[in-house]
Design a protein around this motif. Structure first.
Motif, short mmCIF file in Angstrom:
data_model
loop_
_atom_site.label_atom_id
_atom_site.label_comp_id
_atom_site.label_asym_id
_atom_site.label_seq_id
_atom_site.Cartn_x
_atom_site.Cartn_y
_atom_site.Cartn_z
N SER A 15 -3.06 6.22 -6.70
CA SER A 15 -1.42 6.21 -7.16
C SER A 15 -1.70 6.18 -8.73
O SER A 15 -0.87 6.64 -9.27
CB SER A 15 -0.67 5.23 -6.34
OG SER A 15 -1.20 4.06 -6.42
N CYS A 74 1.60 0.07 -2.99
CA CYS A 74 0.05 0.04 -2.62
C CYS A 74 -0.57 -1.23 -3.28
O CYS A 74 -1.38 -1.89 -2.76
CB CYS A 74 -0.65 1.15 -3.28
SG CYS A 74 -0.52 2.53 -2.29
N THR A 92 4.92 4.54 -5.58
CA THR A 92 3.56 4.21 -4.72
C THR A 92 2.62 3.49 -5.35
O THR A 92 2.10 2.75 -4.41
CB THR A 92 3.03 5.78 -4.43
OG1 THR A 92 3.96 6.52 -4.07
CG2 THR A 92 1.72 5.94 -3.58
N MET A 114 0.68 -4.02 -1.25
CA MET A 114 -0.02 -4.09 0.20
C MET A 114 -1.33 -4.49 0.12
O MET A 114 -1.98 -5.13 1.21
CB MET A 114 0.31 -2.83 0.76
CG MET A 114 1.53 -2.28 1.11
SD MET A 114 2.40 -3.48 2.44
CE MET A 114 1.09 -3.04 3.86
N SER A 115 -2.07 -4.15 -1.07
CA SER A 115 -3.38 -4.53 -1.20
C SER A 115 -3.71 -5.93 -1.37
O SER A 115 -4.31 -6.47 -0.63
CB SER A 115 -3.99 -3.86 -2.56
OG SER A 115 -3.97 -2.33 -2.46
N LEU A 172 -3.09 10.96 0.70
CA LEU A 172 -2.77 10.87 -0.69
C LEU A 172 -3.42 11.72 -1.71
O LEU A 172 -3.13 12.22 -2.53
CB LEU A 172 -2.76 9.48 -1.12
CG LEU A 172 -1.91 8.62 -2.43
CD1 LEU A 172 -0.61 9.28 -2.68
CD2 LEU A 172 -2.50 7.49 -2.70
N GLY A 228 -4.88 7.15 5.18
CA GLY A 228 -4.05 6.96 4.09
C GLY A 228 -4.43 7.37 2.82
O GLY A 228 -3.88 8.22 2.20
N PRO A 229 -5.63 6.96 2.26
CA PRO A 229 -6.26 7.69 1.02
C PRO A 229 -6.45 9.21 1.23
O PRO A 229 -6.38 9.84 0.15
CB PRO A 229 -7.89 6.98 1.12
CG PRO A 229 -7.41 5.72 1.74
CD PRO A 229 -6.38 6.13 2.75
N SER A 250 -8.88 0.38 2.17
CA SER A 250 -8.12 1.75 1.93
C SER A 250 -6.89 1.52 1.23
O SER A 250 -6.62 2.48 0.34
CB SER A 250 -7.69 2.08 3.20
OG SER A 250 -8.80 2.28 4.29
N LEU A 251 -6.31 0.57 1.12
CA LEU A 251 -5.11 0.20 0.37
C LEU A 251 -5.49 0.06 -1.25
O LEU A 251 -4.93 0.38 -2.13
CB LEU A 251 -4.35 -1.10 0.72
CG LEU A 251 -3.62 -1.00 2.04
CD1 LEU A 251 -3.14 -2.25 2.52
CD2 LEU A 251 -2.36 -0.05 1.84
N MET A 300 -6.10 3.55 -2.32
CA MET A 300 -4.70 4.16 -2.70
C MET A 300 -4.19 3.52 -3.84
O MET A 300 -3.46 4.50 -4.69
CB MET A 300 -3.89 4.07 -1.45
CG MET A 300 -4.35 4.71 -0.05
SD MET A 300 -3.41 4.27 1.34
CE MET A 300 -1.69 5.40 0.80
N CYS A 301 -4.34 2.31 -4.24
CA CYS A 301 -3.92 1.76 -5.55
C CYS A 301 -4.30 2.42 -6.72
O CYS A 301 -3.65 3.04 -7.50
CB CYS A 301 -4.06 0.17 -5.59
SG CYS A 301 -3.18 -0.62 -6.63
#
Length: 210
Positions: free
Chosen positions: A186, A132, A128, A135-136, A97, A93-94, A178-179, A182-183
């Motif tokens: 984004s 994220c 996004t 989801m985090s 992105l 995922g990361p 990972s989330l 990604m946070c």
């Protein structure tokens, strides 16, 4: 006396090829889709994490040889392979992105002008980030339950098999990390979009377009 235009075109192409060979910096290269220092670090780490798939394959081959060649099956291969593949997917995922290679529907984006594309980038980065972030939080609660007992003491969730490794808690921790990465990614992308730095979109043929 007129000159053959086809011959002239061939001479120009030959001159351009000669110039490209003599000066490699002259060759046009597609823009780098990596947008920040954080993304560059994520891509670098992802190249190493990609070897987890190879490790999972090697362990699977070992299990087949031991089971059918020496009649000595293992108790740890299946869970190890599942863990390695799950971790590689979570880290993907990361990586996607960071390199701007996630799956997207480009019908509206390709038909938009540069200004509208910039606003679409801002909207996409904002959505996004919100996704994220939510989801985090969900991943954090999931990992907390997997790493603490009902009394609140540290106790990793285990698989419950004869080998009984703490892989469930480990995988949930990787998903949470990972989330969170990604946070942050984004959020950085959204700030860059607000500053007028849109993402470079890489097509399937390797070319990039802003």
């Amino acid at each position: 006396m007129s000159k053959d235009p086809h011959r002239q075109h061939g001479v120009i192409e030959a001159d351009e090829e000669e110039l490209a060979r003599s000066n490699p910096d002259h060759i046009d290269r597609a823009p780098d889709p990596v947008r920040s220092f954080l993304d560059r670090g994520v891509v670098w780490c992802a190249r190493g994490a990609a070897w987890l798939i190879f490790a999972a394959m090697a362990v699977s081959v070992y299990e087949v040889l031991m089971r059918y060649g020496f009649n000595s099956p293992t108790s740890w291969v299946h869970e190890s392979v599942v863990m390695l593949v799950a971790v590689s997917f979570a880290l993907g995922g990361p990586a996607a992105l960071a390199s701007n290679r996630h799956i997207r529907v480009r019908v509206l984006y390709d038909s938009a002008g540069p200004r509208l594309r910039l606003w679409l980038d801002r909207f996409n980065d904002l959505v996004t980030f919100g996704f994220c972030l939510a989801m985090s939080y969900a991943a954090f609660t999931m990992f907390w339950d997997a790493s603490h007992n009902p009394l609140g003491a540290w106790q990793l969730e285990r698989s419950g098999t004869s080998w009984n490794p703490p892989f469930p808690a480990l995988v949930k921790g990787i998903i949470m990390a990972s989330l969170m990465i990604m946070c942050v990614q984004s959020l950085v992308h959204f700030i860059q979009s607000l500053r007028g730095r849109p993402a470079e979109v890489r097509h399937n043929d390797g070319e990039a377009a802003s």
